[in-house]
Design an enzyme around this catalytic site. Structure first.
Site, PDB file in Angstrom:
ATOM      1  N   GLU A 172       0.830  -1.225   0.000  1.00 33.45           N
ATOM      2  CA  GLU A 172       0.000   0.000   0.000  1.00 33.45           C
ATOM      3  C   GLU A 172       0.856   1.263   0.000  1.00 33.45           C
ATOM      4  O   GLU A 172       2.080   1.213   0.243  1.00 33.45           O
ATOM      5  CB  GLU A 172      -0.937  -0.001   1.207  1.00 33.45           C
TER       6      GLU A 172
ATOM      7  N   LYS B  18      -3.397  -1.700  15.839  1.00 35.90           N
ATOM      8  CA  LYS B  18      -2.936  -0.889  16.972  1.00 35.90           C
ATOM      9  C   LYS B  18      -4.067  -0.682  17.952  1.00 35.90           C
ATOM     10  O   LYS B  18      -5.225  -0.603  17.547  1.00 35.90           O
ATOM     11  CB  LYS B  18      -2.506   0.477  16.463  1.00 35.90           C
TER      12      LYS B  18
END
Ligand code: PSU
Ligand code: MN
Length: 307
Positions: A27, A162
């Site tokens: 990405e 996260k």
């Protein structure tokens, strides 16, 4: 292949795909928004190198001048890295206008999956994915990445998510959407900077061959959607959970105070966590991406071999 009039597949990537050789998608939001210059460019080029060393062809994905690109030149990677936040963060909903206007776009996990699938690439390596944010029961802030995993047939290899996110709710959402969540060599969802989160995954898989076999079965059955592989950060680069969790709590407090919302939320929190923890989190971030690139290349190779 490549009947899509908006899509450019780089010659090297096209040759690999035509020959049935392994290709790994990467990405570009991580380049433009995820890391500072010049570490972002350095990391992106190293990731490509690691993928080659492990027997696959890298295809970094982005939108350049309104063209969907599967495979970037070194100059294009430098351009995305130098422009940083000036490059629009492009998720699924941003694609139509960015393309029609001939703009540049840094592709999120969702958009990278879309373009990878258009190009015929089945394996994608990144750092972390978007998910259900803390407080989403009120804000409804749920990343389009999850919806994409539900509908687009690409395997995403990440280091978990996260804890700027609500990891429990993220797993619930993925379960509802029918997305297999695999721990690579672990029974627990890793939390990006740390190897553990306290949340279990659906399955533990220990080899690239078995990852490929599971994904092949999914594709062959015609089951829509992707597969999420969570590969824990190598022990030697993992962070102290107390340090990182305190930084994340602080970042979330500040985002609330400033009223940050919409597509700004994730980049704001990531940048804030980085500021608070100094270079430590950046160094860990880079290492876990390398680790994922390696696993993705091996898995793409196994998939190409027909394992
Ligand atoms: N999480 C990370 N690092 C990242 C991102 C998320 O730990 O770089 C980026 C990815 O590109 C991901 C996007 O697809 O943020 C998700 O943004 P949002 O939450 O706005 O959907
Ligand atoms: Mn969001």
């Amino acid at each position: 292949m490549n009947l899509n009039k908006y899509l450019d597949i780089a010659p090297e990537v096209k040759a690999a795909l035509d020959a049935g050789k392994p290709v790994v998608a990467l990405e570009s939001t991580i380049i433009s928004h995820g890391m500072p210059y010049p570490q972002n460019v350095e990391t992106a080029l190293n990731v490509e190198k690691i993928i080659r060393e492990n027997g696959a062809t890298p295809a970094t994905i982005a939108i350049i001048g309104g063209r969907l690109k599967a495979g970037l030149s070194r100059e294009e990677i430098e351009h995305l890295g130098k422009k940083g936040y000036e490059v629009t963060k492009a998720s699924r909903r941003d694609l139509p206008v960015i393309v029609a206007r001939g703009m540049d776009g840094a592709t999120t996990v969702a958009t990278t999956m879309i373009i990878a699938e258009m190009a015929g690439i089945r394996v994608f390596a990144t750092g972390g994915i978007g998910g259900v944010h803390r407080g989403a029961e009120v804000t409804m802030d749920i990343s389009a990445d999850l919806e994409e995993l539900a509908q687009t047939g690409v395997m995403v290899i990440c280091a978990g998510a996260k804890s700027i996110l609500d990891l429990g709710l993220t797993l619930e959402y993925l379960e509802t959407k029918g997305v297999p969540v695999i721990g690579y060599g672990t029974d627990e969802l890793p939390a990006f900077y740390t190897r553990k989160s306290g949340f279990g995954v659906d399955y533990r898989i220990d080899t690239p061959e078995e990852l490929a076999a599971a994904f092949r079965a999914k594709l062959d059955m015609g089951l829509r959607g992707g597969m999420l592989v969570a590969n824990p950060i190598p022990e030697e680069y993992s962070m102290d959970p107390d340090v990182i969790n305190k930084a994340i709590d602080e970042a979330i407090e500040e985002s609330k105070r400033l009223g940050i919302h919409g597509k700004q939320t994730t980049p704001f929190l990531l940048a804030k966590v980085k500021d608070i923890t100094g270079g430590d989190s950046l160094a860990s971030n880079i290492r876990l991406v390398y680790n994922n690139a390696q696993l993705a290349a091996k898995t793409a190779a196994a998939l190409a071999k027909g394992v």
